[in-house]
Write a protein that holds these residues in place. Structure first.
Motif, PDB file in Angstrom:
ATOM      1  N   ARG B 310      43.952  34.281  32.037  1.00 40.34           N
ATOM      2  CA  ARG B 310      43.984  33.787  33.402  1.00 40.34           C
ATOM      3  C   ARG B 310      42.582  33.508  33.919  1.00 40.34           C
ATOM      4  NH1 ARG B 310      46.890  35.826  38.929  1.00 40.34           N
ATOM      5  NH2 ARG B 310      45.703  37.725  38.612  1.00 40.34           N
ATOM      6  N   LEU B 311      41.661  34.358  33.536  1.00 39.14           N
ATOM      7  CA  LEU B 311      40.294  34.156  34.004  1.00 39.14           C
ATOM      8  C   LEU B 311      39.735  32.826  33.493  1.00 39.14           C
ATOM      9  CD1 LEU B 311      38.535  35.913  35.817  1.00 39.14           C
ATOM     10  CD2 LEU B 311      37.307  36.665  33.766  1.00 39.14           C
ATOM     11  N   GLN B 312      39.976  32.549  32.232  1.00 39.32           N
ATOM     12  CA  GLN B 312      39.518  31.270  31.680  1.00 39.32           C
ATOM     13  C   GLN B 312      40.196  30.101  32.379  1.00 39.32           C
ATOM     14  OE1 GLN B 312      40.515  31.938  27.570  1.00 39.32           O
ATOM     15  NE2 GLN B 312      38.567  32.956  27.092  1.00 39.32           N
ATOM     16  N   LEU B 313      41.495  30.243  32.630  1.00 37.76           N
ATOM     17  CA  LEU B 313      42.207  29.156  33.313  1.00 37.76           C
ATOM     18  C   LEU B 313      41.701  28.990  34.742  1.00 37.76           C
ATOM     19  CD1 LEU B 313      45.833  29.751  31.961  1.00 37.76           C
ATOM     20  CD2 LEU B 313      44.355  27.788  31.510  1.00 37.76           C
ATOM     21  N   MET B 314      41.377  30.095  35.384  1.00 41.72           N
ATOM     22  CA  MET B 314      40.830  30.011  36.748  1.00 41.72           C
ATOM     23  C   MET B 314      39.485  29.275  36.747  1.00 41.72           C
ATOM     24  SD  MET B 314      41.901  33.749  38.328  1.00 41.72           S
ATOM     25  CE  MET B 314      41.032  33.533  39.884  1.00 41.72           C
ATOM     26  N   GLU B 315      38.673  29.558  35.756  1.00 40.86           N
ATOM     27  CA  GLU B 315      37.398  28.825  35.660  1.00 40.86           C
ATOM     28  C   GLU B 315      37.648  27.333  35.465  1.00 40.86           C
ATOM     29  OE1 GLU B 315      35.093  30.644  32.535  1.00 40.86           O
ATOM     30  OE2 GLU B 315      34.940  32.530  33.650  1.00 40.86           O
ATOM     31  N   LEU B 347      46.441  29.097  39.159  1.00 41.77           N
ATOM     32  CA  LEU B 347      46.337  28.241  40.350  1.00 41.77           C
ATOM     33  C   LEU B 347      46.603  29.022  41.628  1.00 41.77           C
ATOM     34  CD1 LEU B 347      48.129  25.035  38.982  1.00 41.77           C
ATOM     35  CD2 LEU B 347      45.666  25.358  39.347  1.00 41.77           C
ATOM     36  N   THR B 348      47.603  29.893  41.599  1.00 45.01           N
ATOM     37  CA  THR B 348      47.896  30.685  42.800  1.00 45.01           C
ATOM     38  C   THR B 348      46.729  31.626  43.100  1.00 45.01           C
ATOM     39  OG1 THR B 348      49.120  32.244  41.429  1.00 45.01           O
ATOM     40  CG2 THR B 348      50.413  30.619  42.635  1.00 45.01           C
ATOM     41  N   ALA B 349      46.161  32.198  42.060  1.00 43.25           N
ATOM     42  CA  ALA B 349      45.033  33.100  42.268  1.00 43.25           C
ATOM     43  C   ALA B 349      43.847  32.350  42.883  1.00 43.25           C
ATOM     44  CB  ALA B 349      44.625  33.755  40.954  1.00 43.25           C
ATOM     45  N   LEU B 350      43.755  31.062  42.583  1.00 49.00           N
ATOM     46  CA  LEU B 350      42.683  30.238  43.149  1.00 49.00           C
ATOM     47  C   LEU B 350      43.063  29.680  44.519  1.00 49.00           C
ATOM     48  CD1 LEU B 350      41.767  28.217  39.924  1.00 49.00           C
ATOM     49  CD2 LEU B 350      40.227  29.777  41.135  1.00 49.00           C
ATOM     50  N   ASN B 351      44.245  30.059  44.977  1.00 44.25           N
ATOM     51  CA  ASN B 351      44.738  29.580  46.269  1.00 44.25           C
ATOM     52  C   ASN B 351      44.935  28.058  46.303  1.00 44.25           C
ATOM     53  OD1 ASN B 351      45.664  31.100  48.375  1.00 44.25           O
ATOM     54  ND2 ASN B 351      43.928  30.590  49.709  1.00 44.25           N
ATOM     55  N   LYS B 352      45.224  27.489  45.145  1.00 42.96           N
ATOM     56  CA  LYS B 352      45.556  26.064  45.112  1.00 42.96           C
ATOM     57  C   LYS B 352      46.972  25.870  45.666  1.00 42.96           C
ATOM     58  CE  LYS B 352      41.761  25.162  42.744  1.00 42.96           C
ATOM     59  NZ  LYS B 352      40.584  24.607  43.414  1.00 42.96           N
ATOM     60  N   ARG B 353      47.219  24.679  46.170  1.00 46.37           N
ATOM     61  CA  ARG B 353      48.569  24.368  46.631  1.00 46.37           C
ATOM     62  C   ARG B 353      49.427  24.026  45.412  1.00 46.37           C
ATOM     63  NH1 ARG B 353      44.689  22.125  49.358  1.00 46.37           N
ATOM     64  NH2 ARG B 353      44.874  20.166  48.186  1.00 46.37           N
ATOM     65  N   VAL B 354      50.368  24.896  45.096  1.00 39.97           N
ATOM     66  CA  VAL B 354      51.143  24.699  43.858  1.00 39.97           C
ATOM     67  C   VAL B 354      52.619  24.992  44.079  1.00 39.97           C
ATOM     68  CG1 VAL B 354      50.452  27.009  43.096  1.00 39.97           C
ATOM     69  CG2 VAL B 354      51.389  25.420  41.433  1.00 39.97           C
ATOM     70  N   THR B 355      53.429  24.138  43.506  1.00 39.81           N
ATOM     71  CA  THR B 355      54.867  24.381  43.439  1.00 39.81           C
ATOM     72  C   THR B 355      55.257  24.427  41.976  1.00 39.81           C
ATOM     73  OG1 THR B 355      55.590  23.540  45.588  1.00 39.81           O
ATOM     74  CG2 THR B 355      57.114  23.232  43.764  1.00 39.81           C
ATOM     75  N   TYR B 356      56.134  25.373  41.674  1.00 37.15           N
ATOM     76  CA  TYR B 356      56.571  25.517  40.276  1.00 37.15           C
ATOM     77  C   TYR B 356      58.064  25.773  40.222  1.00 37.15           C
ATOM     78  CZ  TYR B 356      57.633  27.715  35.839  1.00 37.15           C
ATOM     79  OH  TYR B 356      58.227  28.038  34.640  1.00 37.15           O
ATOM     80  N   LEU B 463      53.939  41.110  41.407  1.00 33.19           N
ATOM     81  CA  LEU B 463      53.296  39.908  41.942  1.00 33.19           C
ATOM     82  C   LEU B 463      52.008  39.575  41.182  1.00 33.19           C
ATOM     83  CD1 LEU B 463      53.669  40.753  45.754  1.00 33.19           C
ATOM     84  CD2 LEU B 463      55.050  39.141  44.443  1.00 33.19           C
ATOM     85  N   PRO B 464      52.063  39.613  39.832  1.00 31.58           N
ATOM     86  CA  PRO B 464      50.819  39.428  39.073  1.00 31.58           C
ATOM     87  C   PRO B 464      50.165  38.065  39.280  1.00 31.58           C
ATOM     88  CG  PRO B 464      52.709  39.335  37.603  1.00 31.58           C
ATOM     89  CD  PRO B 464      53.208  39.801  38.931  1.00 31.58           C
ATOM     90  N   ALA B 465      50.918  37.093  39.782  1.00 29.91           N
ATOM     91  CA  ALA B 465      50.330  35.761  39.976  1.00 29.91           C
ATOM     92  C   ALA B 465      49.338  35.740  41.132  1.00 29.91           C
ATOM     93  CB  ALA B 465      51.432  34.728  40.211  1.00 29.91           C
ATOM     94  N   PHE B 466      49.343  36.768  41.968  1.00 32.80           N
ATOM     95  CA  PHE B 466      48.499  36.732  43.173  1.00 32.80           C
ATOM     96  C   PHE B 466      47.396  37.778  43.089  1.00 32.80           C
ATOM     97  CE2 PHE B 466      52.732  35.220  44.139  1.00 32.80           C
ATOM     98  CZ  PHE B 466      52.449  33.972  44.664  1.00 32.80           C
ATOM     99  N   ILE B 467      46.305  37.496  43.780  1.00 38.09           N
ATOM    100  CA  ILE B 467      45.160  38.408  43.701  1.00 38.09           C
ATOM    101  C   ILE B 467      45.103  39.296  44.948  1.00 38.09           C
ATOM    102  CG2 ILE B 467      43.821  36.898  42.203  1.00 38.09           C
ATOM    103  CD1 ILE B 467      42.208  36.048  44.666  1.00 38.09           C
ATOM    104  N   ASP B 468      44.235  40.266  44.921  1.00 38.25           N
ATOM    105  CA  ASP B 468      44.132  41.253  46.001  1.00 38.25           C
ATOM    106  C   ASP B 468      43.801  40.578  47.326  1.00 38.25           C
ATOM    107  OD1 ASP B 468      44.431  42.871  43.836  1.00 38.25           O
ATOM    108  OD2 ASP B 468      42.497  43.897  44.022  1.00 38.25           O
ATOM    109  N   ALA B 469      44.501  41.011  48.371  1.00 38.16           N
ATOM    110  CA  ALA B 469      44.215  40.556  49.748  1.00 38.16           C
ATOM    111  C   ALA B 469      44.197  39.034  49.875  1.00 38.16           C
ATOM    112  CB  ALA B 469      42.890  41.143  50.236  1.00 38.16           C
ATOM    113  N   GLN B 470      45.062  38.361  49.082  1.00 39.13           N
ATOM    114  CA  GLN B 470      45.050  36.898  49.089  1.00 39.13           C
ATOM    115  C   GLN B 470      45.622  36.329  50.387  1.00 39.13           C
ATOM    116  OE1 GLN B 470      46.553  35.213  45.446  1.00 39.13           O
ATOM    117  NE2 GLN B 470      46.505  33.114  46.228  1.00 39.13           N
TER     118      GLN B 470
END
Lengths: 598, 598
Positions: B310-315, B347-356, B463-470
């Motif tokens: 996920r970290l690599q994908l976030m980058e 994408l969710t962790a990056l707060n991108k607008r995403v629908t899946y 809720l692993p798709a989301f990050i702390d205090a998002q």
């Protein structure tokens, strides 16, 4: 038909056979003509095999082990200096297939290239002599089994204690007990299927295409050529390898060094670690296997077809007179758990003695050969072969009461049977026709280890494996509260059982009501069911009145009612408001119009 | 770099390209040298493409459609006399990709054999002139996208309204928005993945081995020979076909007539219906596709790697400035739903607008091309491309109350968002950063159809798709009673949200207690939750006191409590025994030590 024995290591000249040490391989020749199931014939057949242990005096301890497509007779080592075999973890002194106790026989299959007659052998009808090649007749699993049947005669074995096989070996085991219905006491079928899926069939077709379009295949007569169809055979093997592994197993194996392949000498692509692995496996295979044999054996596997429907499978297995054990693996997508379940559903409908476990694994089809997974299923193989745990059942008061409601000799299906406590107690009282259903793997293994017939099965899918009125009694003990499809399960239980015994905790028990009313907390459950509201496995909270309501609604006849307070062990009379005063209920119910006394 | 346009049908002499009508194919030449990402270069590149609709004045309505490995620019018909395209159901006047409104561009990929420069084209550096063959440089998806980028410049498109692609086309779409972060307003990724699984990679390796070991491959320079590596290419295609279908789809297609194949002229095995089908598909493919292109494109796909973690994908996605839509298919085992979820989680962790959405289908990877499945996902593609349903939200009193607790501008994650009622109302009030989570496909499609960001997701996995205090607020409205892992979900909500709003029916409400105590029946639920005990989807029966107990136990801070009786619509004061008198509770909770006012 005449026969003669010899030692295979002195007669084999085929270098393909020299890949494993042959000093324990024996061989027997059968003079024919031997008719084949698809119409051809072989004028003679050699059968190579290995044995472990000693045949006892009445020849009642013989176990036949059948190998998979690329396996051979070397299933286990014979002594410490010997190479380990492909089922080393399962077969040997003190192991599940105990060679101290059992006489184990593992023959090489007909059509292969490891000692038993196959396409690479000289065709006796040829002049000048040359190997069969593509002239080797098309054979089926039945023909393989017929040769093994001759071998059994040669060894003086009239009835196998067990026939055991994985994958293609499972096909052989099933063919034994359907083609020769009284030939075995037990049939053990690991990671197998009644027929291949169309997907698996498609992979086999591609593998054969790769071999047969290799220019060096030369119509199958390549034995006297400078080249063999090694490229096609290697590609076939690569494809096989992917189907034997799960996607998850491949991820674990190849993802960490995806772009960093091992350097090997190969004409195949090696850009990725998985490519380097496949190239190595593919090329290694060509040094020990014959392309014509691969075509012959995979076609036999593809033609294997015990039936596509339950009815066809029931016809196939109808006469089989043996116990069955089936084992599948959750990650096996080549021979899927669903396919094993199809066989189980036919066998249960026929009232055969069958145990089935789906082992949770990550190794895919290969699981049946992987030590870690063999450890999981070895115990139930051992139990099915006769070494059962005879631990006494420690019955709860509810279970004692249930037992008292079942007349002697009645057949019983126990739904959610746990580790088989109730069934073992019934067996102790002389009941013979007993089946358990359970979904927790640990419980299945325990119950099967006690020699009980237990089937891995989720009650939430109904009871399609069983037929109408198959059992005198169906028992649902302390399981109702965890079932999601209660109404359908009631229908199914009443379809399958002439009578149904349901025991359940009463969620309207006085103390629970008080608790709920006074404390205003989520209703708890009596005794062992008393989890916290947020982590309880219970998902239904029925009272006695609720269940009786449901029975009325469904016009179910309530034949007997037993209520009691487990704290005081006092029985509560139906007149004494059991819905308030009993914490446990046992109901005997039946479809309307059933006789009140069976 | 200079460029010139021409009509491809007058310049193409490659018979491989003539399989589909070319009268709508345009082409543009780019003079190089054009540098490639792995170090090579091409002295010039032709790009063939088709377009539909008209580019508007500010060039803001252009949609790029990217094709899969064996596809081409003919994504849809241009007029009634034209052949249908491979995404005919999705693209056209009034369809999801609406050519009345949008200017749609579909180019053939670099390295292919359908008009854009590839291995079968003449190498300008060769003398005498000959095709590139195996000298065609190794390319990546980035190189394909770079050519498309030049095409965009040529067409006067600075920013795509959307880039859309399935499978390898999805790889191109993702490469667009990561390589050119501001190049698109929306990125639509169907049945794709951040990298191939090792299993999929293995199949590709075998396919390339089959091609490259075909003796007619001749090191890739077969164009002037009498034979092409058709056998290898056909085998590669057969293998591809199996991976595009699900096992279930193959069963439906081939099991009914397994032993009754269609008679076709082929040198491949045709013993089974699946074999006859594969032979036909394999051989048909060789008439329209070039073996070197297949090797080139599949290698580009195999080298595609946006990251394994996920970290690599976030980058990778960090700078992408676009909306995302991802669609996967339940039966797709080549590009699995899990792989789409990996992208979504980044994408969710990056707060991108995403629908899946994971569409339930049986057609495997092919689902993205199958009309029946396109019908399922067309609506959300249409919404993501701007045509959203603007239906008014009809809020329940509970929802109105929840709304009143959320300060303006706050970011909100709605767990179990249903059809997006609450989120749509929040959007109507000016909230911008809104995400819904839902598991029911019909609801996901409805919520996405309203243009909301909604993610297909089972709360029982945390809720692993989301990050702390998002999020400022996490809402769990009327969903608690259906969740199995309550305690973990509380932890997860409090991790992801600065505050959490939980609304739930109170199972200790006066009337329910009376019902339970007086009637002695399984506790029912208030209002809409009032199912029968044996078929309720509810599996938890918490009272207000229970939830407050859990908060105390977990040291969760209760910041606000709103209780009411929905029958009378009266609010119940915390002093007025809400556990008895309220049938509904809304709690605002936070981790201990959180500020009471945000």
């Amino acid at each position: 038909m005449t026969e003669s024995t010899r030692s295979a290591d002195t007669t084999s000249t085929d270098d393909i056979r020299s890949a494993s040490p042959l000093r324990h391989v024996q061989s027997v020749d059968f003079e024919g003509p031997i008719s084949l199931s698809l119409g051809g014939e072989l004028s003679r057949v050699s059968c190579a095999f290995e044995t472990w242990g000693r045949l006892n005096q009445d020849a009642s301890n013989a176990v036949l082990v059948c190998h998979a497509i690329s396996g051979d007779s070397h299933a286990a080592r014979h002594d410490e200096s010997d190479d380990p075999g492909w089922w080393e973890k399962l077969i040997g002194p003190g192991k599940a297939i105990d060679t101290d106790r059992l006489f184990v026989v593992c023959p090489n299959v007909l059509g292969g290239c490891r000692g038993t007659t196959g396409p690479s052998d000289i065709d006796p009808a040829s002049d000048p002599p040359r190997p069969y090649g593509a002239d080797f007749p098309r054979i089926t699993i039945a023909d393989m089994v017929d040769v093994q049947h001759m071998l059994a005669g040669h060894l003086g074995i009239k009835r196998w204690h067990a026939v055991v096989g994985g994958s293609l070996g499972g096909h052989q085991a099933m063919t034994w007990v359907t083609r020769y219905p009284k030939s075995a006491q037990t049939c053990v079928i690991i990671a197998s299927s009644p027929r291949l899926t169309s997907q698996a069939l498609g992979f086999d077709v591609i593998a054969r295409n790769a071999i047969q379009t290799d220019p060096y295949f030369a119509g199958g007569q390549y034995y006297d050529q400078n080249h063999r169809p090694d490229t096609g055979l290697a590609i076939a093997r690569m494809l096989g390898h992917i189907t034997y592994l799960s996607s998850e197993a491949m991820e674990d194996k190849f993802d960490p060094d995806r772009h960093d392949p091992r350097q090997i000498a190969s004409s195949f692509e090696q850009r990725f670690s998985v490519g380097s692995y496949l190239a190595h496996q593919g090329e290694k295979f060509t040094t020990r296997f014959d392309a014509n044999s691969y075509v012959t054996l995979s076609m036999a596997m593809d033609l294997f077809d015990l039936g596509a429907t339950r009815l066809q499978l029931m016809e196939t297995f109808n006469d089989s007179d043996c116990d069955f054990l089936l084992v599948s693996f959750s990650s096996d997508w080549l021979f899927t758990p669903r396919q094993s379940r199809d066989i189980v559903a036919a066998l249960t409908a026929l009232n055969k003695r069958v145990t089935y476990a789906e082992i949770t694994s990550t190794a895919g089809h290969d699981s049946f050969l992987v030590d870690r997974d063999i450890e999981q299923y070895a115990g139930i193989v051992e139990a099915r072969l006769g070494k059962i745990e005879t631990r006494q059942s420690d019955l709860s008061p509810v279970e004692e009461l249930i037992l008292s409601l079942i007349p002697s000799g009645a057949s019983v299906l126990d739904l959610g049977c746990g580790d088989g406590n109730l069934l073992a107690a019934l067996r102790g009282r002389g009941h013979d026709d007993l089946v358990g259903v359970e979904v927790a793997q640990a419980n299945i293994l325990k119950a099967a280890g006690r020699g009980l017939n237990v089937i891995d099965y989720d009650l939430n899918t109904g009871l399609p494996a069983f037929i109408d009125a198959q059992f005198d009694f169906v028992v649902l003990s302390a399981t109702l509260q965890a079932v999601s499809n209660v109404a359908e399960l009631f229908d199914e239980m009443l379809r399958v059982g002439k009578r149904v015994i349901v025991s359940f905790p009463n969620f309207a028990y006085r103390k629970l009501r008080e608790d709920y009313v006074v404390r205003g907390r989520s209703p708890r459950a009596p005794g062992e069911f008393n989890y916290r509201w947020y982590d309880t496995p219970n998902r239904r909270f029925p009272s006695i009145a609720d269940v009786l309501d449901l029975c009325r609604e469904k016009q179910i006849e309530v034949q007997q009612e037993v209520y009691f307070d487990s704290e005081t062990s006092a029985e509560i009379s139906p007149e004494d408001d059991p819905n308030l005063n009993a914490d446990t209920a046992i109901l005997v119910i039946s479809q309307p119009g059933s006789p009140t006394n069976p």
